[in-house]
Design a protein around this motif. Sequence first.
Motif, PDB file in Angstrom:
ATOM      1  N   GLN A  51       0.815  -1.220   0.000  1.00  0.00           N
ATOM      2  CA  GLN A  51       0.000   0.000   0.000  1.00  0.00           C
ATOM      3  C   GLN A  51       0.845   1.265   0.000  1.00  0.00           C
ATOM      4  N   CYS A  89     -10.715  -0.034   3.747  1.00  0.00           N
ATOM      5  CA  CYS A  89      -9.298  -0.121   3.391  1.00  0.00           C
ATOM      6  C   CYS A  89      -8.769   1.280   3.099  1.00  0.00           C
ATOM      7  N   LEU A  90      -7.574   1.598   3.601  1.00  0.00           N
ATOM      8  CA  LEU A  90      -6.995   2.921   3.352  1.00  0.00           C
ATOM      9  C   LEU A  90      -6.726   3.160   1.867  1.00  0.00           C
ATOM     10  N   HIS A 131      -7.195  -9.451   6.113  1.00  0.00           N
ATOM     11  CA  HIS A 131      -7.203  -8.323   5.181  1.00  0.00           C
ATOM     12  C   HIS A 131      -5.772  -7.937   4.781  1.00  0.00           C
ATOM     13  N   GLU A 132      -4.888  -7.810   5.781  1.00  0.00           N
ATOM     14  CA  GLU A 132      -3.519  -7.340   5.491  1.00  0.00           C
ATOM     15  C   GLU A 132      -2.700  -8.410   4.780  1.00  0.00           C
ATOM     16  N   HIS A 135      -3.415  -8.444   1.184  1.00  0.00           N
ATOM     17  CA  HIS A 135      -2.688  -7.391   0.454  1.00  0.00           C
ATOM     18  C   HIS A 135      -1.343  -7.905  -0.061  1.00  0.00           C
TER      19      HIS A 135
HETATM   20 ZN    ZN Z   1      -6.418  -2.621   3.011  1.00  0.00          ZN
END
Ligand code: ZN
Length: 151
Positions: A51, A89-90, A131-132, A135
């Motif tokens: 990210q 999510c950012l 979630h992470e 990624h």
């Molecule tokens: Zn995320």
Amino acid sequence: MAKLKILKIGDSTLRKVCRPVDTVTPRIRTLLDDMIETMRAADGVGLAAPQVGVLRRVVVIETPDEGLIELINPKIIAFSGEQESEEGCLSIPGRWGTTKRPMHVTVRAMNRKGETFDITGSGLLAKAFCHEIDHLDGKLYTDIAIKMHDN
Ligand code: ZN
């Protein structure tokens, strides 16, 4: 420490599979520090290295109950139960989705000293682990969301 730019959905970097960390170098520790600062500035629960444009298997998570968790090369080694809940999510600002995730998740990872440890989380933390780690394999929660909504 430095605040990093968070990539947004549509950036191809978010779809790449990240490489493991062989040795925890000062550079990796600086990455962790910068990711923590970036996550806190964005008021997020978690942040994965892709990210911020770094294709390495590095994650930071911070929840009110468990505090700060740093994960290098995290792997899910056990999971059980199920939860259906809201996820954001950012990298996908202003949108939310409903997902199904395990209720309990155990992760094996390395800390910033290069030591291997196991950690088990339930509820929000279990969701954050999934979630992470997704990624790191180029996956976003929108891929599995049952439904999406704005704000
Ligand atoms: Zn995320």
